[in-house]
Motif scaffolding. Structure first.
Motif, PDB file in Angstrom:
ATOM      1  N   GLU A  75      -7.279  -6.779  -9.673  1.00 12.77           N
ATOM      2  CA  GLU A  75      -7.801  -5.421  -9.811  1.00 12.77           C
ATOM      3  C   GLU A  75      -6.777  -4.408  -9.310  1.00 12.77           C
ATOM      4  OE1 GLU A  75     -11.597  -4.901  -7.954  1.00 12.77           O
ATOM      5  OE2 GLU A  75     -12.361  -6.805  -8.714  1.00 12.77           O
ATOM      6  N   TYR A  76      -6.222  -4.692  -8.138  1.00 13.75           N
ATOM      7  CA  TYR A  76      -5.207  -3.810  -7.556  1.00 13.75           C
ATOM      8  C   TYR A  76      -3.998  -3.680  -8.485  1.00 13.75           C
ATOM      9  CZ  TYR A  76      -0.697  -3.638  -5.079  1.00 13.75           C
ATOM     10  OH  TYR A  76       0.614  -3.416  -4.731  1.00 13.75           O
ATOM     11  N   LYS A  77      -3.527  -4.811  -9.013  1.00 13.83           N
ATOM     12  CA  LYS A  77      -2.325  -4.792  -9.842  1.00 13.83           C
ATOM     13  C   LYS A  77      -2.574  -4.086 -11.168  1.00 13.83           C
ATOM     14  CE  LYS A  77       1.642  -7.735 -10.711  1.00 13.83           C
ATOM     15  NZ  LYS A  77       2.196  -9.090 -10.538  1.00 13.83           N
TER      16      LYS A  77
ATOM     17  N   ASP B 275      -4.744  -1.643 -11.676  1.00 14.40           N
ATOM     18  CA  ASP B 275      -4.799  -0.214 -11.373  1.00 14.40           C
ATOM     19  C   ASP B 275      -3.406   0.348 -11.111  1.00 14.40           C
ATOM     20  OD1 ASP B 275      -7.527  -0.202 -11.663  1.00 14.40           O
ATOM     21  OD2 ASP B 275      -7.951  -0.389  -9.520  1.00 14.40           O
ATOM     22  N   LEU B 276      -2.548  -0.465 -10.514  1.00 14.63           N
ATOM     23  CA  LEU B 276      -1.174  -0.038 -10.262  1.00 14.63           C
ATOM     24  C   LEU B 276      -0.431   0.184 -11.571  1.00 14.63           C
ATOM     25  CD1 LEU B 276       1.280   0.375  -8.364  1.00 14.63           C
ATOM     26  CD2 LEU B 276       1.605  -2.105  -8.413  1.00 14.63           C
TER      27      LEU B 276
ATOM     28  N   ILE C  45      -7.481   2.220  -1.442  1.00  9.75           N
ATOM     29  CA  ILE C  45      -6.401   1.227  -1.546  1.00  9.75           C
ATOM     30  C   ILE C  45      -6.173   0.561  -0.196  1.00  9.75           C
ATOM     31  CG2 ILE C  45      -4.467   2.792  -1.076  1.00  9.75           C
ATOM     32  CD1 ILE C  45      -4.501  -0.138  -3.553  1.00  9.75           C
TER      33      ILE C  45
ATOM     34  N   LYS D  57      -9.406  -9.749  -6.341  1.00  9.67           N
ATOM     35  CA  LYS D  57      -9.147  -8.402  -5.818  1.00  9.67           C
ATOM     36  C   LYS D  57      -7.712  -7.967  -6.112  1.00  9.67           C
ATOM     37  CE  LYS D  57     -13.108  -7.475  -3.769  1.00  9.67           C
ATOM     38  NZ  LYS D  57     -13.942  -6.315  -4.184  1.00  9.67           N
ATOM     39  N   TYR D  58      -6.785  -8.910  -5.981  1.00 14.25           N
ATOM     40  CA  TYR D  58      -5.383  -8.588  -6.220  1.00 14.25           C
ATOM     41  C   TYR D  58      -5.140  -8.207  -7.671  1.00 14.25           C
ATOM     42  CZ  TYR D  58      -0.317  -8.933  -6.417  1.00 14.25           C
ATOM     43  OH  TYR D  58       1.014  -8.652  -6.612  1.00 14.25           O
TER      44      TYR D  58
ATOM     45  N   LYS E 104       0.838  -1.208   0.000  1.00 11.55           N
ATOM     46  CA  LYS E 104       0.000   0.000   0.000  1.00 11.55           C
ATOM     47  C   LYS E 104       0.867   1.249   0.000  1.00 11.55           C
ATOM     48  CE  LYS E 104      -1.446   1.590   3.815  1.00 11.55           C
ATOM     49  NZ  LYS E 104      -2.075   1.706   5.152  1.00 11.55           N
TER      50      LYS E 104
ATOM     51  N   LEU F 222      -8.846  -2.079   0.129  1.00 14.21           N
ATOM     52  CA  LEU F 222      -8.581  -3.183  -0.786  1.00 14.21           C
ATOM     53  C   LEU F 222      -7.477  -4.090  -0.254  1.00 14.21           C
ATOM     54  CD1 LEU F 222      -9.120  -4.572  -3.473  1.00 14.21           C
ATOM     55  CD2 LEU F 222      -7.497  -3.000  -4.548  1.00 14.21           C
ATOM     56  N   ILE F 223      -6.414  -3.489   0.276  1.00 11.78           N
ATOM     57  CA  ILE F 223      -5.302  -4.265   0.826  1.00 11.78           C
ATOM     58  C   ILE F 223      -5.779  -5.125   2.001  1.00 11.78           C
ATOM     59  CG2 ILE F 223      -3.167  -4.059   2.164  1.00 11.78           C
ATOM     60  CD1 ILE F 223      -2.706  -3.741  -0.809  1.00 11.78           C
TER      61      ILE F 223
END
Length: 224
Positions: free
Chosen positions: A143-145, A147-148, A80, A140-141, A61, A83-84
């Motif tokens: 999605e996070y990656k 967006d990163l 974020i 979820k991960y 994060k 999400l984490i």
């Protein structure tokens, strides 16, 4: 005869599924283990102590917020952070076999073997190939990656964005560029959220060395 026909049909579906996934059973091949351990050490165990804990997720994060300029108290920072927490909660449930608050290399690999086993059985019972099955936390991960990597937020990852983010995780620029050319099929394929998820499924699930998803972390081979 009916029993034999049904048995033959199920066996045919099983073989077809195995061929699509590039794996013969729930056990991980050495190739899969190398891929998954590279992912573990590069993108999850951020403090490099050989185990995954909630503090590693908070380091993730911190990294993304610093890269993106998201300050504490802002909406982006709040999202974020939530999400984490969601990712870790689900990942901890799946991976921490002895409930000590950390996930070791062995637990990480066992988690994937267990998921492969469940997924293979489910796919056979439901008469589908199961190629899109991944754990809830990984949805979820991904999605996070995405967006990163999608620095501009335009819904597509380009080579400059990809190279910049990969460099933050120690991937050489040349390797990142070559990897992007590979999985984007020489820039012919738009790397949007749908295609990125497809590549991630290949990375985590497939035992096929030719699968383009093998390259999404900037690693060009897993032989060493």
């Amino acid at each position: 005869m009916i029993v034999l026909s049904a048995s033959f049909f199920l066996r045919s579906r099983w073989i077809q599924f195995r061929a699509i996934m590039g794996q013969s059973n729930s056990q991980l091949s050495e190739f899969q283990k190398r891929k998954l351990l590279h992912e573990f050490h590069t993108f999850f165990d951020l403090n490099k102590d050989g185990k995954l804990e909630v503090k590693d997720m908070h380091l993730a994060k911190k990294k993304i917020c610093e890269m993106s300029g998201w300050k504490p108290g802002t909406e982006k920072y709040r999202k974020i952070n939530e999400l984490i927490i969601q990712i870790w909660t689900k990942l901890d449930e799946d991976g921490d076999a002895n409930f000590d608050g950390r996930i070791t290399e062995d637990e990480w690999l066992n988690m994937w073997e267990n998921f492969n086993r469940r997924s293979l059985l489910k796919a056979t019972k439901e008469n589908n190939n199961g190629t899109t099955n991944i754990p809830d936390w990984l949805e979820k991960y991904i999605e996070y990656k995405f967006d990163l990597l999608d620095r501009t937020g335009d819904g597509e990852i380009d080579i400059e964005e990809y190279e910049y983010v990969m460099s933050e995780f120690g991937v050489p620029s040349k390797d990142a560029r070559n990897a992007f050319i590979m999985f984007s099929e020489n820039y012919q394929k738009k790397v949007d959220a749908v295609y990125f998820r497809e590549l991630c499924v290949q990375l985590y699930r497939s035992d096929d060395p030719c699968a383009l998803g093998n390259f999404i972390n900037g690693r060009l081979n897993y032989t060493d």
